[in-house]
Design an enzyme around this catalytic site. Structure first.
Site, PDB file in Angstrom:
ATOM      1  N   LYS A  42      -3.407 -29.293  -8.596  1.00  0.00           N
ATOM      2  CA  LYS A  42      -2.457 -29.776  -9.463  1.00  0.00           C
ATOM      3  C   LYS A  42      -2.576 -29.448 -10.805  1.00  0.00           C
ATOM      4  CE  LYS A  42      -4.476 -34.307  -9.522  1.00  0.00           C
ATOM      5  NZ  LYS A  42      -4.818 -35.597  -8.755  1.00  0.00           N
ATOM      6  N   TYR A 269      -7.920 -34.127 -43.870  1.00  0.00           N
ATOM      7  CA  TYR A 269      -6.940 -35.245 -43.781  1.00  0.00           C
ATOM      8  C   TYR A 269      -7.495 -36.570 -43.960  1.00  0.00           C
ATOM      9  CZ  TYR A 269      -3.341 -31.621 -42.545  1.00  0.00           C
ATOM     10  OH  TYR A 269      -2.363 -30.844 -42.558  1.00  0.00           O
TER      11      TYR A 269
HETATM   12  C1  PLP Z   1      -6.101 -35.531  -8.293  1.00  0.00           C
HETATM   13  C2  PLP Z   1      -6.026 -36.265  -6.713  1.00  0.00           C
HETATM   14  C3  PLP Z   1      -7.332 -35.910  -6.057  1.00  0.00           C
HETATM   15  C4  PLP Z   1      -8.587 -35.032  -6.477  1.00  0.00           C
HETATM   16  O1  PLP Z   1      -9.281 -36.007  -7.273  1.00  0.00           O
HETATM   17  P1  PLP Z   1     -10.673 -35.465  -8.004  1.00  0.00           P
HETATM   18  O2  PLP Z   1     -11.432 -36.518  -8.460  1.00  0.00           O
HETATM   19  O3  PLP Z   1     -10.449 -34.556  -8.842  1.00  0.00           O
HETATM   20  O4  PLP Z   1     -11.253 -34.812  -6.775  1.00  0.00           O
HETATM   21  C5  PLP Z   1      -7.306 -36.495  -4.842  1.00  0.00           C
HETATM   22  N1  PLP Z   1      -6.514 -37.442  -4.324  1.00  0.00           N
HETATM   23  C6  PLP Z   1      -5.497 -37.765  -5.003  1.00  0.00           C
HETATM   24  C7  PLP Z   1      -4.215 -38.432  -4.505  1.00  0.00           C
HETATM   25  C8  PLP Z   1      -5.281 -37.180  -6.340  1.00  0.00           C
HETATM   26  O5  PLP Z   1      -3.926 -37.270  -6.990  1.00  0.00           O
END
Ligand code: PLP
Length: 381
Positions: A42, A269
């Site tokens: 993702k 800044y």
């Molecule tokens: C993003 C996600 C993962 C992966 O998690 P990591 O800690 O990056 O391995 C697994 N399960 C779900 C439901 C997620 O949303």
């Protein structure tokens, strides 16, 4: 680090696909033989860029892809037919038909969603693939575990739903083994109430933080791996010792200007830093518009000629100011490492994230579009 790739780039990320593939092999080797590998890609493959990462995963032979939404799933489908793709988030009703268009698997948490998808399947004389998510204590997606047996029975009674998997998500796999065990027990109790567990059902709970807690005699037969495959151990002191992964991502910029400023000068800044000595400062050609978060103001460090140089004052949108008084070799045009190795020094994604008061997941998602991804590491055969 001066590589040939720096020529006209002001800020870039280097993605080492060979290291990525070695990580996949090591994780796969560490998993019990029955474990299916769901590659979580993702958010543009955690900022690494979906197409090259997904292609390498297809070449390496993972079992399934997992993404946040149907747009990401469609991107994967365009790269290859046949690969199972699980959508991890709930669908908006108007997205439902895309499940059929792209041959995707949905995550369901409620009877309403099940009825909706069953009706869709029936109207197309086909079945819809689903994984049921069970909320065992994350308080986010999923049917509350006590209500799961009822929903499982209801799903079995819906003719156009094909239940391919059941899963849950741990809230504290890294920090609270006791609660993780409670979640595991709640999940298994909900499943057992539905005995017998159908063969071929994918049963998964663990993400990168939890895979070391898998025991051999559990019914779990799949893991969802995100961060770990990108070479960032989720927690430096977790018991992941048996899977040694290499960083895939490094983050680079250049020196755009060098100048001398007298002691007492305020920097950037809101004047949050005052030079305590006559100094030589370098302006980097990147700022928070590239992913160097403002949290690194007066806190972060960068590597120049293998030396750590501190960030002075506020990080700005396009420029960051660092102290190179102790790095006399620093010149306009030099390469600067924000995350990665330079000589004997290394700033890991984890260190960068800690200094930025965040977690590696967010750091990788925060590298912006302006940053070119440069891919290295041709396929090892
Ligand atoms: C993003 C996600 C993962 C992966 O998690 P990591 O800690 O990056 O391995 C697994 N399960 C779900 C439901 C997620 O949303």
């Amino acid at each position: 680090m001066n590589t040939g790739t720096t020529s006209t780039r002001r800020c870039w990320a280097e993605i080492d696909l060979a290291a990525f593939e070695r990580n996949l092999k090591r994780i796969q080797a560490a998993l019990p033989a029955r474990m299916r590998y769901l590659a979580v890609v993702k958010a543009d493959a955690y900022g690494h860029g979906m197409p090259p990462i997904v292609r390498r995963l297809m070449q390496s032979g993972v079992d399934c892809f997992a993404v946040a939404n149907v747009a990401e799933a469609a991107d994967i489908r365009h790269m290859g037919a046949g690969w199972p793709i699980l959508v991890l988030s709930p669908l908006l009703p108007e997205e439902d038909h895309l499940l059929l268009e792209y041959d995707l698997t949905a995550t369901v948490s409620t009877y309403e969603e099940c009825l909706r998808l069953n009706a869709l399947g029936q109207s197309h004389a086909t079945s819809i693939k689903v994984h049921l998510k069970i909320d065992t204590g994350m308080g986010r997606l999923g049917i509350w575990h006590r209500d799961a047996p009822t929903l499982l029975a209801q799903i079995h009674a819906l003719p156009a739903l094909q239940l391919e998997g059941v899963y849950t998500h741990f809230s504290s796999a890294d920090s609270d083994p006791e609660f993780t065990q409670t979640q595991r027990e709640r999940f298994l109790a909900a499943l057992k109430a539905d005995a017998p567990i159908p063969e071929n059902l994918l049963i998964h709970a663990d993400n990168s933080a939890g895979i070391d807690t898998l025991s051999d005699d559990s019914p779990f037969n799949a893991v969802r791996i995100g961060l770990l495959q990108f070479g960032v151990p989720p927690y430096p002191d977790s018991a992941l010792g048996r899977v040694v992964v290499e960083p895939v991502f490094s983050f680079h910029t250049r020196i755009g200007l060098i100048k001398a400023l007298p002691r007492g000068t305020d920097i950037s800044y809101a004047r949050t830093h005052k030079l305590t000595r006559d100094s030589r400062i370098a302006l980097l050609t990147a700022g928070y518009g590239d992913g160097i978060t403002r949290e690194l103001s007066n806190r972060g460090q960068v590597l120049i000629h293998g030396q750590r140089c501190p960030i002075l004052g506020r990080v700005t949108m396009d420029q960051t100011i660092v102290d190179v008084t102790d790095c006399p070799q620093a010149q306009i045009g030099d390469a600067v490492v924000l995350i990665g190795k330079d000589g004997s020094q290394e700033i890991t994604t984890t260190e960068f994230s800690e200094k930025a008061h965040t977690i590696p997941w967010e750091t990788l998602c925060s590298v912006t579009k302006r940053v070119t991804r440069v891919y290295v590491g041709s396929r090892e055969l």
